[in-house]
Design a protein around this motif. Structure first.
Motif, PDB file in Angstrom:
ATOM      1  N   VAL A 166      52.854  41.276  27.641  1.00 47.95           N
ATOM      2  CA  VAL A 166      52.270  42.428  26.940  1.00 47.95           C
ATOM      3  C   VAL A 166      51.404  43.240  27.897  1.00 47.95           C
ATOM      4  N   GLY A 167      50.609  42.537  28.709  1.00 44.58           N
ATOM      5  CA  GLY A 167      49.769  43.230  29.684  1.00 44.58           C
ATOM      6  C   GLY A 167      50.583  44.015  30.691  1.00 44.58           C
ATOM      7  N   HIS A 168      51.660  43.415  31.178  1.00 40.40           N
ATOM      8  CA  HIS A 168      52.521  44.108  32.142  1.00 40.40           C
ATOM      9  C   HIS A 168      53.177  45.340  31.517  1.00 40.40           C
ATOM     10  N   ILE A 169      53.672  45.183  30.307  1.00 40.92           N
ATOM     11  CA  ILE A 169      54.340  46.307  29.645  1.00 40.92           C
ATOM     12  C   ILE A 169      53.356  47.450  29.412  1.00 40.92           C
ATOM     13  N   TRP A 170      52.150  47.105  28.976  1.00 44.91           N
ATOM     14  CA  TRP A 170      51.139  48.142  28.734  1.00 44.91           C
ATOM     15  C   TRP A 170      50.775  48.866  30.026  1.00 44.91           C
ATOM     16  N   GLN A 171      50.589  48.107  31.109  1.00 38.02           N
ATOM     17  CA  GLN A 171      50.222  48.740  32.378  1.00 38.02           C
ATOM     18  C   GLN A 171      51.373  49.560  32.949  1.00 38.02           C
ATOM     19  N   CYS A 172      52.591  49.066  32.783  1.00 35.91           N
ATOM     20  CA  CYS A 172      53.747  49.846  33.242  1.00 35.91           C
ATOM     21  C   CYS A 172      53.827  51.175  32.499  1.00 35.91           C
ATOM     22  N   HIS A 173      53.504  51.141  31.211  1.00 34.90           N
ATOM     23  CA  HIS A 173      53.497  52.382  30.428  1.00 34.90           C
ATOM     24  C   HIS A 173      52.330  53.277  30.846  1.00 34.90           C
ATOM     25  N   ARG A 174      51.180  52.685  31.047  1.00 35.20           N
ATOM     26  CA  ARG A 174      49.986  53.470  31.388  1.00 35.20           C
ATOM     27  C   ARG A 174      50.127  54.147  32.744  1.00 35.20           C
ATOM     28  N   TYR A 175      50.616  53.400  33.738  1.00 37.18           N
ATOM     29  CA  TYR A 175      50.704  53.939  35.095  1.00 37.18           C
ATOM     30  C   TYR A 175      52.088  54.484  35.428  1.00 37.18           C
ATOM     31  N   LYS A 176      52.991  54.459  34.430  1.00 40.60           N
ATOM     32  CA  LYS A 176      54.364  54.969  34.623  1.00 40.60           C
ATOM     33  C   LYS A 176      55.036  54.292  35.825  1.00 40.60           C
ATOM     34  N   CYS A 177      54.906  52.972  35.886  1.00 41.91           N
ATOM     35  CA  CYS A 177      55.396  52.255  37.069  1.00 41.91           C
ATOM     36  C   CYS A 177      56.451  51.205  36.724  1.00 41.91           C
ATOM     37  N   PHE A 178      57.258  51.471  35.704  1.00 41.67           N
ATOM     38  CA  PHE A 178      58.312  50.522  35.346  1.00 41.67           C
ATOM     39  C   PHE A 178      59.278  50.302  36.506  1.00 41.67           C
ATOM     40  N   LYS A 179      59.602  51.374  37.241  1.00 42.91           N
ATOM     41  CA  LYS A 179      60.532  51.231  38.360  1.00 42.91           C
ATOM     42  C   LYS A 179      59.938  50.385  39.477  1.00 42.91           C
ATOM     43  N   MET A 180      58.628  50.449  39.623  1.00 42.84           N
ATOM     44  CA  MET A 180      57.973  49.732  40.715  1.00 42.84           C
ATOM     45  C   MET A 180      57.806  48.247  40.417  1.00 42.84           C
ATOM     46  N   ILE A 181      57.438  47.912  39.193  1.00 40.04           N
ATOM     47  CA  ILE A 181      57.067  46.527  38.895  1.00 40.04           C
ATOM     48  C   ILE A 181      57.683  46.044  37.580  1.00 40.04           C
ATOM     49  N   GLY A 182      58.775  46.676  37.182  1.00 45.26           N
ATOM     50  CA  GLY A 182      59.402  46.342  35.910  1.00 45.26           C
ATOM     51  C   GLY A 182      59.946  44.927  35.814  1.00 45.26           C
ATOM     52  N   LEU A 183      60.211  44.289  36.948  1.00 43.13           N
ATOM     53  CA  LEU A 183      60.710  42.913  36.909  1.00 43.13           C
ATOM     54  C   LEU A 183      59.651  41.931  36.417  1.00 43.13           C
ATOM     55  N   HIS A 184      58.382  42.279  36.569  1.00 43.21           N
ATOM     56  CA  HIS A 184      57.322  41.358  36.144  1.00 43.21           C
ATOM     57  C   HIS A 184      57.261  41.192  34.628  1.00 43.21           C
ATOM     58  N   PRO A 185      57.262  42.269  33.837  1.00 46.85           N
ATOM     59  CA  PRO A 185      57.314  42.042  32.388  1.00 46.85           C
ATOM     60  C   PRO A 185      58.591  41.348  31.948  1.00 46.85           C
ATOM     61  N   LEU A 186      59.713  41.656  32.611  1.00 45.99           N
ATOM     62  CA  LEU A 186      60.970  40.990  32.272  1.00 45.99           C
ATOM     63  C   LEU A 186      60.860  39.487  32.499  1.00 45.99           C
ATOM     64  N   CYS A 187      60.339  39.100  33.662  1.00 47.70           N
ATOM     65  CA  CYS A 187      60.217  37.671  33.973  1.00 47.70           C
ATOM     66  C   CYS A 187      59.204  36.984  33.060  1.00 47.70           C
ATOM     67  N   ALA A 188      58.133  37.681  32.719  1.00 45.89           N
ATOM     68  CA  ALA A 188      57.144  37.086  31.812  1.00 45.89           C
ATOM     69  C   ALA A 188      57.772  36.804  30.451  1.00 45.89           C
ATOM     70  N   VAL A 189      58.627  37.708  29.990  1.00 46.67           N
ATOM     71  CA  VAL A 189      59.330  37.491  28.719  1.00 46.67           C
ATOM     72  C   VAL A 189      60.282  36.299  28.832  1.00 46.67           C
ATOM     73  N   LEU A 190      61.002  36.216  29.953  1.00 49.43           N
ATOM     74  CA  LEU A 190      61.920  35.091  30.155  1.00 49.43           C
ATOM     75  C   LEU A 190      61.162  33.769  30.241  1.00 49.43           C
ATOM     76  N   PHE A 191      60.036  33.776  30.936  1.00 49.08           N
ATOM     77  CA  PHE A 191      59.209  32.569  31.006  1.00 49.08           C
ATOM     78  C   PHE A 191      58.748  32.152  29.610  1.00 49.08           C
ATOM     79  N   ALA A 192      58.273  33.123  28.834  1.00 54.53           N
ATOM     80  CA  ALA A 192      57.801  32.820  27.480  1.00 54.53           C
ATOM     81  C   ALA A 192      58.928  32.216  26.644  1.00 54.53           C
ATOM     82  N   ALA A 193      60.124  32.790  26.771  1.00 55.47           N
ATOM     83  CA  ALA A 193      61.274  32.262  26.032  1.00 55.47           C
ATOM     84  C   ALA A 193      61.621  30.853  26.512  1.00 55.47           C
ATOM     85  N   GLY A 194      61.557  30.649  27.829  1.00 58.62           N
ATOM     86  CA  GLY A 194      61.877  29.337  28.381  1.00 58.62           C
ATOM     87  C   GLY A 194      60.934  28.256  27.890  1.00 58.62           C
TER      88      GLY A 194
END
Length: 333
Positions: A33-61
């Protein structure tokens, strides 16, 4: 579990802890959630978008691992087995992706100070992205084969060997990263470029890659031992590597390290420091930001799928125009 004595029939070898997966599932979900919010706030999904994705995968795992903690004895149930395999895959595919994310961030830092880059910035992601695609493919295949407890021992051993190959490549790529980053950092220091936009992401990168390196070494040691699990054979379970028989190794060197990695990128998100536009770079005075004139012919969508290795965009990029009194660049202070 505490004395390292295996539990016969357990897919995990031991009786898995029922509390730890809940903690890590919640922690990674909060981090996501923190990563997604910061990616939205700083418009940096292209730069660090893999981090929220991996955090979601970790949570699911870890959520699946919590379910498996109550259903870990394999009696032929497909649901029990597939839950275990998916849990392992979701947890183990993320570190190589996080390493790829670090290379992307390094590339963006090099774009910001291109005249000190040891490699052309655009080649960092394309070159090492290609290597990480190989690592991720081998890693996913190796984990899937080695964690399938219903398969023959030869299949599990093959999966372990594939995983070792993936980890060895990953280890080599990490070493190359430290070399490139150190060269760049030294050049910046000699050039008196001390901007926080460079130092903070670089230091965070060093910490992140060190965590991934420790985790990589742990996984290599694990797979160099006896990792073939025969759930119904008590003697073979006792002969397994201690890393597989004691659960705390997993939570210390896998779960905790990756959670720390996720947290530090939440605290020091590179979007706070680096410009969103990669064509904005720092002049040699260390203070003035310039925007290079770029003529882009357009990048086919296939380039995105190949991380820029093929079908690269054609562009005219002049990153050092500040030497001519900023005549052909837009000054940004």
């Amino acid at each position: 579990m505490e004395n390292g004595k295996p539990v016969e029939g357990s897919l995990y070898v031991y009786a898995p802890n029922k509390v730890a997966p809940v903690f890590f599932a919640i922690a990674f979900a909060v981090s996501a959630v923190g990563h997604i919010w910061q990616c939205h706030r700083y418009k940096c999904f292209k730069m660090i978008g893999l981090h929220p994705l991996c955090a979601v995968l970790f949570a699911a795992g870890y959520a699946l691992r919590e379910y498996g903690a109550f259903d870990y004895v394999y009696t032929g149930s497909f649901l029990t087995l597939i839950t275990f395999i998916l849990s392992q895959i979701f947890i183990y595919i993320c570190p190589p992706l996080l390493e790829l994310a670090n290379y992307h961030i390094l590339g963006r830092i090099l774009y910001y100070v291109p005249y000190f880059a040891p490699l052309p910035p655009g080649r960092v992601l394309s070159t090492f992205g290609g290597l990480m695609i190989v690592v991720e493919t081998l890693n996913s295949l190796g984990v899937a084969l080695s964690t399938n407890r219903s398969s023959k021992s030869g299949v599990q051993e093959l999966g372990s060997q594939i995983t070792i190959a993936a980890l060895a490549i990953q280890l080599g790529v990490i070493i190359i990263f430290f070399v490139l980053a150190a060269i760049f950092h030294r050049r910046c220091a000699k050039g008196n470029i001390n901007a926080r936009a460079i130092s903070t992401p670089l230091i965070t990168l060093y910490i992140s890659m060190a965590l991934i390196l420790i985790r990589c070494i742990y996984r290599l040691v694990e797979h160099f031992g006896n990792t073939t699990v025969r759930v119904g054979d008590a003697e073979s379970l006792i002969a397994l590597s201690p890393i597989l028989r004691y659960e705390w190794y997993f939570y210390v060197f896998e779960a905790s390290l990756m959670l720390i990695n996720s947290v530090i990128w939440n605290v020091w998100n590179p979007g706070r420091y680096l410009p969103i536009n990669r064509h904005i770079y720092l002049a040699r005075d260390g203070k003035t930001e310039l925007e290079a004139k770029v003529q882009t012919a357009g990048r086919p969508w296939l380039a995105l799928l190949t991380l820029g290795m093929f079908f690269r965009e054609k562009q005219e990029y002049h990153p050092f125009l500040e030497l001519d009194g900023y005549s052909d660049a837009n000054s940004r202070i």
